[in-house]
Design a protein around this motif. Structure first.
Motif, PDB file in Angstrom:
ATOM      1  N   CYS A  14      41.708  47.299  46.498  1.00 50.51           N
ATOM      2  CA  CYS A  14      41.748  45.972  47.087  1.00 50.51           C
ATOM      3  C   CYS A  14      43.206  45.530  47.084  1.00 50.51           C
ATOM      4  O   CYS A  14      43.793  45.315  46.023  1.00 50.51           O
ATOM      5  N   THR A  16      44.529  42.794  48.117  1.00 48.10           N
ATOM      6  CA  THR A  16      44.751  41.353  47.972  1.00 48.10           C
ATOM      7  C   THR A  16      44.313  40.827  46.608  1.00 48.10           C
ATOM      8  O   THR A  16      44.334  39.614  46.384  1.00 48.10           O
ATOM      9  N   CYS A  17      43.937  41.712  45.702  1.00 46.93           N
ATOM     10  CA  CYS A  17      43.465  41.310  44.370  1.00 46.93           C
ATOM     11  C   CYS A  17      44.512  40.502  43.612  1.00 46.93           C
ATOM     12  O   CYS A  17      45.718  40.689  43.783  1.00 46.93           O
ATOM     13  N   ARG A  18      44.009  39.669  42.743  1.00 47.46           N
ATOM     14  CA  ARG A  18      44.861  38.910  41.831  1.00 47.46           C
ATOM     15  C   ARG A  18      45.644  39.873  40.941  1.00 47.46           C
ATOM     16  O   ARG A  18      45.202  40.991  40.691  1.00 47.46           O
ATOM     17  N   ARG A  24      47.589  34.853  40.322  1.00 47.00           N
ATOM     18  CA  ARG A  24      47.353  35.485  41.625  1.00 47.00           C
ATOM     19  C   ARG A  24      48.434  36.510  41.930  1.00 47.00           C
ATOM     20  O   ARG A  24      48.173  37.575  42.470  1.00 47.00           O
ATOM     21  N   ARG A  31      51.000  40.399  44.949  1.00 45.98           N
ATOM     22  CA  ARG A  31      49.616  40.462  44.485  1.00 45.98           C
ATOM     23  C   ARG A  31      49.403  41.736  43.667  1.00 45.98           C
ATOM     24  O   ARG A  31      49.995  42.781  43.933  1.00 45.98           O
ATOM     25  N   PRO A  59      41.759  44.731  52.466  1.00 44.88           N
ATOM     26  CA  PRO A  59      41.725  43.403  51.858  1.00 44.88           C
ATOM     27  C   PRO A  59      40.356  43.100  51.257  1.00 44.88           C
ATOM     28  O   PRO A  59      39.336  43.428  51.844  1.00 44.88           O
ATOM     29  N   CYS A  60      40.367  42.531  50.112  1.00 48.15           N
ATOM     30  CA  CYS A  60      39.245  41.941  49.394  1.00 48.15           C
ATOM     31  C   CYS A  60      37.988  42.796  49.272  1.00 48.15           C
ATOM     32  O   CYS A  60      37.237  42.971  50.218  1.00 48.15           O
ATOM     33  N   PHE A  62      35.791  41.686  47.203  1.00 45.98           N
ATOM     34  CA  PHE A  62      34.906  40.615  46.742  1.00 45.98           C
ATOM     35  C   PHE A  62      34.590  40.735  45.251  1.00 45.98           C
ATOM     36  O   PHE A  62      33.501  40.395  44.810  1.00 45.98           O
ATOM     37  N   CYS A  64      36.736  39.297  42.936  1.00 51.94           N
ATOM     38  CA  CYS A  64      37.901  38.481  42.584  1.00 51.94           C
ATOM     39  C   CYS A  64      37.985  38.140  41.094  1.00 51.94           C
ATOM     40  O   CYS A  64      39.071  38.068  40.540  1.00 51.94           O
TER      41      CYS A  64
END
Length: 136
Positions: A14, A16-18, A24, A31, A59-60, A62, A64
């Motif tokens: 992922c 875009t993960c934190r 973040r 990221r 991206p993502c 899910f 998070c």
């Protein structure tokens, strides 16, 4: 919405993960997922043992709440989502070491005794491949 990739053993990061549960981005504004994808590619390029494992990112995933997540998948094998990693080469190496054993397995099950220490405690979900359920 979908982008076709080669169908084989892969670690999907992922991007875009934190960076961590409470941040973040890191101190440089990056990221954690982007850093993890970069670390996976760096480690993969450093050792031919990882040639059979694709490193992909999207991206993502899910997940998070579990930051720095990856999805391990291969055709007709159980898939796994792992997370809560520090986005660095040590974590990337553990993930790729596990992925090699995963790719060599018949159905995606790697005996616990063969798990690298760096993946223990990081599993979030297990997903059956399309058309199958796990029978245990």
């Amino acid at each position: 919405m979908l982008r076709r990739v080669e169908d084989g053993a892969a670690v999907v990061a992922c991007n875009t993960c934190r960076h961590a549960r409470d941040a973040r981005e890191d101190g440089e504004g990056r990221r954690g997922g982007a850093r993890m994808a970069e670390a996976l590619r760096t480690v993969k390029a450093s050792d031919p043992r990882y040639d059979g494992i694709a490193v992909q990112d999207m991206p993502c995933l899910f997940a998070c709440g579990d930051f720095c997540t990856v999805h391990l998948r291969a055709p007709d094998k159980v898939g796994y989502v792992l997370g809560r990693f520090t986005p660095d080469e040590e974590a990337a190496r553990a993930i790729l070491d596990y992925a090699v054993r995963y790719a060599e397995s018949a159905h995606g099950r790697v005996p616990f005794a063969l798990w690298p220490q760096g993946v223990k405690g990081h599993f979030i979900t297990r997903t059956p491949p399309a058309g199958f359920l796990v029978a245990e």
